[in-house]
Write a protein that holds these residues in place. Sequence first.
Motif, PDB file in Angstrom:
ATOM      1  N   LEU A   1      53.384  46.834  45.890  1.00 17.94           N
ATOM      2  CA  LEU A   1      53.932  47.774  46.876  1.00 17.94           C
ATOM      3  C   LEU A   1      54.004  49.177  46.283  1.00 17.94           C
ATOM      4  CD1 LEU A   1      55.265  47.857  49.704  1.00 17.94           C
ATOM      5  CD2 LEU A   1      57.462  47.543  48.571  1.00 17.94           C
ATOM      6  N   ILE A   2      54.439  49.265  45.041  1.00 20.27           N
ATOM      7  CA  ILE A   2      54.569  50.582  44.405  1.00 20.27           C
ATOM      8  C   ILE A   2      53.194  51.208  44.203  1.00 20.27           C
ATOM      9  CG2 ILE A   2      55.302  51.716  42.252  1.00 20.27           C
ATOM     10  CD1 ILE A   2      57.897  50.481  42.658  1.00 20.27           C
ATOM     11  N   THR A   3      52.213  50.390  43.848  1.00 20.98           N
ATOM     12  CA  THR A   3      50.846  50.923  43.698  1.00 20.98           C
ATOM     13  C   THR A   3      50.355  51.449  45.054  1.00 20.98           C
ATOM     14  OG1 THR A   3      50.501  49.229  42.049  1.00 20.98           O
ATOM     15  CG2 THR A   3      48.532  50.345  42.836  1.00 20.98           C
TER      16      THR A   3
ATOM     17  N   LEU B   1      64.595  31.957  45.221  1.00 17.22           N
ATOM     18  CA  LEU B   1      65.373  30.782  44.843  1.00 17.22           C
ATOM     19  C   LEU B   1      64.542  29.700  44.145  1.00 17.22           C
ATOM     20  CD1 LEU B   1      67.944  30.439  47.751  1.00 17.22           C
ATOM     21  CD2 LEU B   1      67.994  31.876  45.728  1.00 17.22           C
ATOM     22  N   SER B   2      63.333  30.079  43.712  1.00 18.88           N
ATOM     23  CA  SER B   2      62.571  29.182  42.833  1.00 18.88           C
ATOM     24  C   SER B   2      61.759  30.100  41.925  1.00 18.88           C
ATOM     25  CB  SER B   2      61.639  28.272  43.632  1.00 18.88           C
ATOM     26  OG  SER B   2      60.590  29.038  44.177  1.00 18.88           O
ATOM     27  N   ILE B   3      61.261  29.535  40.833  1.00 17.73           N
ATOM     28  CA  ILE B   3      60.501  30.352  39.884  1.00 17.73           C
ATOM     29  C   ILE B   3      59.275  30.958  40.571  1.00 17.73           C
ATOM     30  CG2 ILE B   3      59.002  30.150  37.851  1.00 17.73           C
ATOM     31  CD1 ILE B   3      61.194  28.538  36.566  1.00 17.73           C
ATOM     32  N   ASP B   4      58.546  30.144  41.338  1.00 13.44           N
ATOM     33  CA  ASP B   4      57.323  30.637  41.991  1.00 13.44           C
ATOM     34  C   ASP B   4      57.644  31.805  42.917  1.00 13.44           C
ATOM     35  OD1 ASP B   4      56.061  28.678  40.701  1.00 13.44           O
ATOM     36  OD2 ASP B   4      55.746  27.376  42.439  1.00 13.44           O
ATOM     37  N   LYS B   5      58.723  31.653  43.693  1.00 13.81           N
ATOM     38  CA  LYS B   5      59.073  32.714  44.653  1.00 13.81           C
ATOM     39  C   LYS B   5      59.522  33.975  43.924  1.00 13.81           C
ATOM     40  CE  LYS B   5      60.065  29.937  48.653  1.00 13.81           C
ATOM     41  NZ  LYS B   5      61.056  29.222  49.409  1.00 13.81           N
ATOM     42  N   ALA B   6      60.270  33.805  42.832  1.00 15.25           N
ATOM     43  CA  ALA B   6      60.765  34.979  42.094  1.00 15.25           C
ATOM     44  C   ALA B   6      59.595  35.739  41.451  1.00 15.25           C
ATOM     45  CB  ALA B   6      61.773  34.531  41.035  1.00 15.25           C
ATOM     46  N   VAL B   7      58.631  34.988  40.893  1.00 11.74           N
ATOM     47  CA  VAL B   7      57.466  35.640  40.275  1.00 11.74           C
ATOM     48  C   VAL B   7      56.645  36.346  41.363  1.00 11.74           C
ATOM     49  CG1 VAL B   7      55.283  35.200  39.072  1.00 11.74           C
ATOM     50  CG2 VAL B   7      57.382  34.076  38.301  1.00 11.74           C
ATOM     51  N   ALA B   8      56.480  35.662  42.508  1.00 10.98           N
ATOM     52  CA  ALA B   8      55.702  36.251  43.608  1.00 10.98           C
ATOM     53  C   ALA B   8      56.379  37.541  44.097  1.00 10.98           C
ATOM     54  CB  ALA B   8      55.584  35.250  44.761  1.00 10.98           C
ATOM     55  N   LEU B   9      57.699  37.571  44.085  1.00  5.75           N
ATOM     56  CA  LEU B   9      58.417  38.766  44.547  1.00  5.75           C
ATOM     57  C   LEU B   9      58.201  39.933  43.577  1.00  5.75           C
ATOM     58  CD1 LEU B   9      60.196  39.882  46.771  1.00  5.75           C
ATOM     59  CD2 LEU B   9      62.188  38.865  45.667  1.00  5.75           C
ATOM     60  N   ASN B  10      58.148  39.624  42.291  1.00  2.49           N
ATOM     61  CA  ASN B  10      57.867  40.674  41.307  1.00  2.49           C
ATOM     62  C   ASN B  10      56.467  41.254  41.544  1.00  2.49           C
ATOM     63  OD1 ASN B  10      56.488  41.080  38.281  1.00  2.49           O
ATOM     64  ND2 ASN B  10      58.444  42.118  38.614  1.00  2.49           N
ATOM     65  N   THR B  11      55.484  40.374  41.715  1.00  2.00           N
ATOM     66  CA  THR B  11      54.106  40.832  41.947  1.00  2.00           C
ATOM     67  C   THR B  11      54.056  41.673  43.222  1.00  2.00           C
ATOM     68  OG1 THR B  11      53.406  38.745  41.017  1.00  2.00           O
ATOM     69  CG2 THR B  11      51.706  40.011  42.159  1.00  2.00           C
ATOM     70  N   TYR B  12      54.759  41.214  44.242  1.00  2.00           N
ATOM     71  CA  TYR B  12      54.805  41.931  45.529  1.00  2.00           C
ATOM     72  C   TYR B  12      55.328  43.357  45.328  1.00  2.00           C
ATOM     73  CZ  TYR B  12      57.151  43.438  49.803  1.00  2.00           C
ATOM     74  OH  TYR B  12      57.615  44.193  50.851  1.00  2.00           O
ATOM     75  N   PHE B  13      56.424  43.505  44.567  1.00  2.00           N
ATOM     76  CA  PHE B  13      57.004  44.839  44.373  1.00  2.00           C
ATOM     77  C   PHE B  13      56.045  45.734  43.581  1.00  2.00           C
ATOM     78  CE2 PHE B  13      61.434  43.230  45.306  1.00  2.00           C
ATOM     79  CZ  PHE B  13      61.658  44.092  46.354  1.00  2.00           C
ATOM     80  N   LEU B  14      55.385  45.163  42.564  1.00  2.00           N
ATOM     81  CA  LEU B  14      54.468  45.988  41.767  1.00  2.00           C
ATOM     82  C   LEU B  14      53.294  46.461  42.642  1.00  2.00           C
ATOM     83  CD1 LEU B  14      54.481  44.076  38.347  1.00  2.00           C
ATOM     84  CD2 LEU B  14      55.750  46.119  38.982  1.00  2.00           C
TER      85      LEU B  14
ATOM     86  N   HIS C   1      70.101  48.184  64.334  1.00  2.00           N
ATOM     87  CA  HIS C   1      68.730  47.890  63.865  1.00  2.00           C
ATOM     88  C   HIS C   1      68.529  48.609  62.545  1.00  2.00           C
ATOM     89  CE1 HIS C   1      66.974  46.116  67.677  1.00  2.00           C
ATOM     90  NE2 HIS C   1      68.227  46.450  68.000  1.00  2.00           N
ATOM     91  N   MET C   2      68.304  47.865  61.478  1.00  2.00           N
ATOM     92  CA  MET C   2      68.152  48.488  60.156  1.00  2.00           C
ATOM     93  C   MET C   2      66.724  48.261  59.672  1.00  2.00           C
ATOM     94  SD  MET C   2      71.719  47.033  58.624  1.00  2.00           S
ATOM     95  CE  MET C   2      71.970  48.199  57.302  1.00  2.00           C
ATOM     96  N   GLU C   3      65.973  49.351  59.539  1.00  2.00           N
ATOM     97  CA  GLU C   3      64.567  49.246  59.132  1.00  2.00           C
ATOM     98  C   GLU C   3      64.450  49.161  57.621  1.00  2.00           C
ATOM     99  OE1 GLU C   3      61.841  52.281  60.117  1.00  2.00           O
ATOM    100  OE2 GLU C   3      61.017  51.119  61.766  1.00  2.00           O
ATOM    101  N   ALA C   4      63.523  48.366  57.132  1.00  2.00           N
ATOM    102  CA  ALA C   4      63.280  48.309  55.683  1.00  2.00           C
ATOM    103  C   ALA C   4      61.906  47.715  55.432  1.00  2.00           C
ATOM    104  CB  ALA C   4      64.333  47.451  54.993  1.00  2.00           C
ATOM    105  N   GLY C   5      61.318  48.079  54.299  1.00  2.00           N
ATOM    106  CA  GLY C   5      59.999  47.525  53.945  1.00  2.00           C
ATOM    107  C   GLY C   5      60.131  46.064  53.528  1.00  2.00           C
ATOM    108  N   THR C   6      61.240  45.755  52.874  1.00  2.00           N
ATOM    109  CA  THR C   6      61.408  44.397  52.330  1.00  2.00           C
ATOM    110  C   THR C   6      62.802  43.881  52.650  1.00  2.00           C
ATOM    111  OG1 THR C   6      60.026  45.112  50.488  1.00  2.00           O
ATOM    112  CG2 THR C   6      61.190  43.016  50.208  1.00  2.00           C
ATOM    113  N   ILE C   7      62.852  42.639  53.115  1.00  2.00           N
ATOM    114  CA  ILE C   7      64.143  41.994  53.393  1.00  2.00           C
ATOM    115  C   ILE C   7      64.221  40.745  52.514  1.00  2.00           C
ATOM    116  CG2 ILE C   7      65.505  40.829  55.185  1.00  2.00           C
ATOM    117  CD1 ILE C   7      63.648  42.790  57.085  1.00  2.00           C
TER     118      ILE C   7
END
Length: 407
Positions: free
Chosen positions: A143-145, A128-141, A263-269
């Motif tokens: 995670l995939i690595t 919900l902010s630019i910083d958080k959205a950019v950080a989430l993109n970096t996080y996903f990249l 209980h629903m397990e997930a890597g990212t919420i």
Amino acid sequence: MIDSSKRTKVVVVGGGFAGIEVIRHLAKSSLPLDITLISNNPFFQYYPSLYRLVVGATVNHVSIPLTAIVPKHVNLNIDTYTGIDQTRQCIILKSGAEISYDYLVMALGSEPNYFGIDGMETHSKSFLSIDKAVALNTYFLDLITQAKTMSKEEAAMKLHTIIVGAGPSGVELAGVLGTYLVQQAKKQGIDPALIKVDLLDSGARVLPAIPEKASALVAAQLQKKGVTLYTNYGVNACDEHCVIAADKNLDAGGKPKNSEPVHMEAGTIIWTAGTKISTAFNTIPNITMTDRKRVQVSSTLTLPSDDKIFIAGDGSGTLYSGLAQTAIDQGKYIARAIEQKIAGKVVNPYIPQPGIFVIPVGKGWAILNKKQFVSSGHAAWLIRILVDGNYFLSITSPQHVLNMLKN
Ligand SMILES: Cc1cc2nc3c(=O)[nH]c(=O)nc-3n(C[C@H](O)[C@H](O)[C@H](O)COP(=O)(O)OP(=O)(O)OC[C@H]3O[C@@H](n4cnc5c(N)ncnc54)[C@H](O)[C@@H]3O)c2cc1C
């Protein structure tokens, strides 16, 4: 009426949709005005497109420096509003500066609301902010690595994302996230079948603000994109890798399908399910809140007890508040109302206007809804691009918009 031989001091707090609209209109006024915009962020953030940052768009696509929006004769002050003295008609900023006003527009917007759900604020991610959205993109990249070195079971868990909240933000992100993560997984040689995206909501359907048939079209489109929908799931708690929800769905006999918490397990919420108006509104003494927890305003959008102070955008307790379109509409109205007050004219009441919803679900498809009219598909998606482009053109120069497109 204020002495029109003097310059009237108009102070706008908040450089978002509402604040900018007030400034844009007042800046063209022929009246002698001394206009100041105070914002704690030097950039205007285009919230409707923030989800695109999570899937790799660049920041320039969704933000514009306020210096490229605010006309030169408007004072731009990057500072944080902290309080108000209504008797002296001045506001107090974090820097210690005091700014006096004849008219004040408070357009402070919203912040996330976790409704006190145990663990949600700590363990979920947000965009919900630019910083958080950019950080989430970096996080996903990242995670995939990292998934390259994980066992298949661990990778399947970590590459599973639960998005909580099937309002516009949740739906828009769910519509693109799976496709993006599959692309990234393929690049890294990871089995794309391990990517899983769920969208969960406590309500009975996605996008409850639009008609049922439009909501059903969106649900079908999300399912086509591989998103699993869990409606009627009320989240009660969350830890780092698990959401605990009450399944409110009923079986054919009208009894709860699940009496135990799920209980629903997930890597990212990812939390998209709630916002509340900025807590900074609470610094204004004697305000009252509406049932929907917005500031009670008069028919002309001022505080009922102080007609020098306007409340604009998400903060104002009007029928369609909570939408960018409403904030823009109110900004326009308030600019005009200030001019009318200075000129000693009657200010007609604000009439709330219903907005048009144009919500994309993946590339090339959107739902469009106004009142009972519903249209979906590629044309609606193109309309959304036009709406976004048109808005940018209304607040900044064509050259700037061209640069945004190039970037
Ligand atoms: C992810 C997301 C997606 C959305 N999608 C849509 C959509 O598709 N369509 C739609 O119509 N609406 C959408 N909305 C809602 C829309 O963005 C808001 O309704 C709109 O931004 C409200 O405008 P505003 O001017 O009240 O607040 P904002 O646009 O949030 O502006 C508030 C401004 O105040 C500043 N500020 C806050 N506190 C202070 C302080 N103490 N001192 C100084 N400055 C301060 C902030 O930095 C910001 O510049 C979305 C919202 C989000 C979060």
